[in-house]
Motif scaffolding. Structure first.
Motif, PDB file in Angstrom:
ATOM      1  N   MET A  89     -72.018  59.634  96.135  1.00 12.19           N
ATOM      2  CA  MET A  89     -70.928  58.906  96.764  1.00 12.19           C
ATOM      3  C   MET A  89     -69.646  59.046  95.937  1.00 12.19           C
ATOM      4  N   GLU A  90     -68.564  59.490  96.578  1.00 10.36           N
ATOM      5  CA  GLU A  90     -67.280  59.591  95.903  1.00 10.36           C
ATOM      6  C   GLU A  90     -66.638  58.205  95.821  1.00 10.36           C
ATOM      7  N   LEU A  91     -65.761  58.023  94.823  1.00 11.21           N
ATOM      8  CA  LEU A  91     -65.076  56.736  94.684  1.00 11.21           C
ATOM      9  C   LEU A  91     -64.359  56.350  95.983  1.00 11.21           C
ATOM     10  N   LYS A  92     -63.765  57.333  96.651  1.00 10.58           N
ATOM     11  CA  LYS A  92     -62.996  57.038  97.870  1.00 10.58           C
ATOM     12  C   LYS A  92     -63.872  56.545  99.031  1.00 10.58           C
ATOM     13  N   ASP A  93     -65.191  56.827  98.942  1.00  9.13           N
ATOM     14  CA  ASP A  93     -66.095  56.423 100.023  1.00  9.13           C
ATOM     15  C   ASP A  93     -66.655  55.012  99.843  1.00  9.13           C
ATOM     16  N   ILE A  94     -66.452  54.429  98.686  1.00 11.10           N
ATOM     17  CA  ILE A  94     -67.034  53.122  98.390  1.00 11.10           C
ATOM     18  C   ILE A  94     -66.220  52.019  99.071  1.00 11.10           C
ATOM     19  N   LYS A  95     -66.898  51.169  99.823  1.00 13.58           N
ATOM     20  CA  LYS A  95     -66.233  50.040 100.502  1.00 13.58           C
ATOM     21  C   LYS A  95     -66.630  48.691  99.886  1.00 13.58           C
ATOM     22  N   ALA A  96     -67.814  48.650  99.250  1.00 11.04           N
ATOM     23  CA  ALA A  96     -68.296  47.402  98.639  1.00 11.04           C
ATOM     24  C   ALA A  96     -69.015  47.733  97.330  1.00 11.04           C
ATOM     25  N   VAL A  97     -68.907  46.799  96.381  1.00 12.10           N
ATOM     26  CA  VAL A  97     -69.581  46.981  95.088  1.00 12.10           C
ATOM     27  C   VAL A  97     -70.336  45.695  94.770  1.00 12.10           C
ATOM     28  N   TYR A  98     -71.612  45.850  94.419  1.00 13.18           N
ATOM     29  CA  TYR A  98     -72.451  44.694  94.118  1.00 13.18           C
ATOM     30  C   TYR A  98     -72.915  44.790  92.664  1.00 13.18           C
ATOM     31  N   PHE A  99     -72.724  43.688  91.915  1.00 13.73           N
ATOM     32  CA  PHE A  99     -73.030  43.659  90.483  1.00 13.73           C
ATOM     33  C   PHE A  99     -74.252  42.782  90.220  1.00 13.73           C
ATOM     34  N   ILE A 100     -75.243  43.331  89.534  1.00 14.99           N
ATOM     35  CA  ILE A 100     -76.395  42.544  89.096  1.00 14.99           C
ATOM     36  C   ILE A 100     -76.231  42.308  87.593  1.00 14.99           C
ATOM     37  N   GLY A 101     -75.828  41.073  87.259  1.00 15.11           N
ATOM     38  CA  GLY A 101     -75.403  40.737  85.902  1.00 15.11           C
ATOM     39  C   GLY A 101     -73.888  40.683  85.867  1.00 15.11           C
ATOM     40  N   ALA A 102     -73.323  39.965  86.837  1.00 16.33           N
ATOM     41  CA  ALA A 102     -71.877  39.991  87.085  1.00 16.33           C
ATOM     42  C   ALA A 102     -71.056  39.367  85.970  1.00 16.33           C
ATOM     43  N   GLY A 103     -71.675  38.470  85.174  1.00 14.90           N
ATOM     44  CA  GLY A 103     -70.894  37.685  84.222  1.00 14.90           C
ATOM     45  C   GLY A 103     -70.708  38.311  82.859  1.00 14.90           C
ATOM     46  N   GLY A 104     -71.210  39.520  82.651  1.00 18.73           N
ATOM     47  CA  GLY A 104     -71.001  40.188  81.370  1.00 18.73           C
ATOM     48  C   GLY A 104     -69.553  40.594  81.192  1.00 18.73           C
ATOM     49  N   ILE A 105     -69.099  40.632  79.951  1.00 17.07           N
ATOM     50  CA  ILE A 105     -67.692  40.913  79.675  1.00 17.07           C
ATOM     51  C   ILE A 105     -67.287  42.288  80.198  1.00 17.07           C
ATOM     52  N   GLY A 106     -68.149  43.287  80.019  1.00 20.41           N
ATOM     53  CA  GLY A 106     -67.831  44.629  80.486  1.00 20.41           C
ATOM     54  C   GLY A 106     -67.962  44.767  81.988  1.00 20.41           C
ATOM     55  N   MET A 107     -68.966  44.117  82.559  1.00 20.37           N
ATOM     56  CA  MET A 107     -69.176  44.168  84.018  1.00 20.37           C
ATOM     57  C   MET A 107     -67.992  43.533  84.748  1.00 20.37           C
ATOM     58  N   SER A 108     -67.491  42.430  84.202  1.00 25.80           N
ATOM     59  CA  SER A 108     -66.404  41.712  84.876  1.00 25.80           C
ATOM     60  C   SER A 108     -65.137  42.553  84.955  1.00 25.80           C
ATOM     61  N   ALA A 109     -64.894  43.394  83.951  1.00 27.80           N
ATOM     62  CA  ALA A 109     -63.702  44.248  83.971  1.00 27.80           C
ATOM     63  C   ALA A 109     -63.766  45.244  85.121  1.00 27.80           C
ATOM     64  N   ILE A 110     -64.942  45.833  85.322  1.00 26.61           N
ATOM     65  CA  ILE A 110     -65.096  46.794  86.423  1.00 26.61           C
ATOM     66  C   ILE A 110     -65.011  46.076  87.768  1.00 26.61           C
ATOM     67  N   ALA A 111     -65.591  44.879  87.841  1.00 21.63           N
ATOM     68  CA  ALA A 111     -65.489  44.098  89.079  1.00 21.63           C
ATOM     69  C   ALA A 111     -64.026  43.867  89.446  1.00 21.63           C
TER      70      ALA A 111
END
Length: 459
Positions: free
Chosen positions: A1-23
């Motif tokens: 999947m290319e970045l341009k094709d992504i419509k939704a992103v789901y995080f498992i472990g959403a509250g981590g400092i690094g994960m939150s930046a990408i969110a």
């Protein structure tokens, strides 16, 4: 999947400092962003305010409908989540692209010019410095940092125009092997994470492999004291740096009256009159590395001066909470022997005639087992040492491995105490401290606001 094709992103472990930046990166781009985390926190609450949908019970039914299309949904997970996690199993069994945070950062280094900062220690501060310099310059940048920048109150910077992305390159679990840097700094390669790597040789080999990933036309900036040997592709320039030698270094250093100034010596252009906005001795070396990368990418002399003068630091990285003639209190994330030693040396350089006390919470049983003698040596550079029990993080206890291993090996003459974490506040109430540093990567930092309150009430 290319970045341009992504419509939704789901995080498992959403509250981590690094994960939150990408969110936040994906939210700013208008995507549906949701996720799971085990525990609510200030960070998860802030993410919810910004538009992220988060739940705290492991339940496939809680996954939003918009995140259930495998053709348009990217799933990002943290390695701390067990492989049998219900939601992780659901996504894997139903054909979703499931990636670690590091893999997603790797995507971003292919879409942008990645300025990546690796090393056992120093990478959070140095990457945050560089991100601030770049963001304040005509170049601007995106940034994904390992700590909360005090300039921006976040671990994330987004630009609508810049092609640069500053990334903290984490060696844990070989995560940095997913990156494709345009340029990189390596600050240090002191053995760590031996529960993952097994030997120091394997640890160093991991860094050597990382240097092979730098893209032709880019550059590698290495600290002069590294044990590793780099191996770069043809067309990658290699530079050296340190506080006092190398292609990039400092000269005419002046440390007085709580201020630090020096000249930045560079093979590109020497910049005189650098003044540190966060005047800590270790930041001389950190700033040399940060300015090297910024300068190699086109930042001007005045932009370097302004960036360093206005840099405010990172939460929990030599983070002063109280600083006056009677009392000093700071919080420091240092959890490796070399970081602890550097903290002690910097404090002695800043406060040469004052008593310095460290309250240290060891992090991980394996790290304590592997380095207890090194920790004892480093902590012996403080005047007084208070040890609490080990913070286990992801580990189960190891028989015979406790903080007493460090305690018993402290040098003769060091005032020492072995207490439980629950008794730290009582200790601070009952003892007079001059300069006090709260050290470690565990949860002892949660007590710092109350410690500050206790100290401020003392005469």
């Amino acid at each position: 999947m290319e970045l341009k094709d992504i419509k939704a992103v789901y995080f498992i472990g959403a509250g981590g400092i690094g994960m939150s930046a990408i969110a936040r990166y994906f939210m700013k781009r208008g995507l549906v962003v949701a996720g799971y985390d085990k525990t609510p926190s200030n960070l998860t609450h802030q993410l919810e305010k910004e538009g992220m949908v988060i739940h705290y019970e492991e339940d496939v039914a809680e996954i939003p409908h918009a995140c259930k299309n495998p053709k348009t949904t990217l799933v990002v997970y943290t390695p701390a989540v067990p492989s049998q996690h219900q939601e992780l199993v659901f996504f894997r069994e139903n054909g979703f692209e499931v990636e670690k945070r590091a893999q997603v950062l790797g995507r971003l280094t292919q879409a942008h010019r990645g300025l990546c900062f690796a090393g056992t220690h120093g990478k959070t501060t140095t990457s945050t410095m560089c991100a601030h310099i770049m963001h304040q310059s005509h170049l601007d940048c995106n940034a994904f940092l390992g700590g909360i920048s005090k300039n921006y109150g976040t671990n994330y910077i987004l630009s609508d125009t810049s092609d640069f992305v500053v990334i903290e390159a984490d060696e844990f679990d070989r995560s940095f092997h997913w990156l494709r840097p345009w340029m990189s700094v390596i600050t240090s390669t002191d053995a760590d994470h031996l529960d993952i790597y097994g030997t120091e040789k394997a640890y160093l080999e991991s860094f050597r492999h990382y240097t092979e990933l730098i893209q032709p036309g880019g550059a590698l900036v290495l600290h002069t004291d590294l044990a590793m040997h780099e191996h770069v592709q043809e067309g990658v320039k290699v530079y050296s740096y340190s506080r006092d030698k190398g292609d990039f270094h400092a000269e005419n250093i002046v440390i007085e009256n709580g201020e630090i100034t020096f000249d930045f010596v560079s093979s590109v252009e020497t910049v005189r009159g650098i003044s540190l906005g966060q005047p800590i001795p270790i930041n001389i070396e950190n700033s040399v590395a940060a300015m090297a990368i910024a300068q190699l990418n086109g930042c001007t002399a005045e932009e370097l001066r302004y960036g360093m003068r206005t840099y405010s630091g990172v939460d929990r990285r030599f983070d002063f909470k109280i600083k006056n003639d009677k009392h000093v209190l700071l919080s420091d994330y240092g959890h490796h022997p070399k970081e602890v030693l550097q903290s002690a040396k910097s404090l002695k350089e800043l406060f040469p005639n004052r008593k310095i006390t460290a309250i240290f919470q060891p992090h991980l049983y394996t790290r304590t087992r592997d380095f207890y003698q090194d920790f004892a040596h480093a902590l012996s550079n403080f005047d007084e040492v208070v040890l609490t029990e080990i913070y286990p993080a992801r580990e189960a206890p190891i028989e015979g491995v406790t903080s007493k291993l460090i305690y018993d090996n402290l040098a003769t003459g060091v005032e020492k105490h072995l207490i439980e974490k629950k008794d730290v506040l009582a200790f601070v109430k009952q003892h007079d401290t001059d300069v006090l540093v709260i050290l470690g990567a565990g949860n002892l930092d949660n007590d710092v606001p109350q410690i500050a309150q206790i100290i401020n009430q003392k005469p």
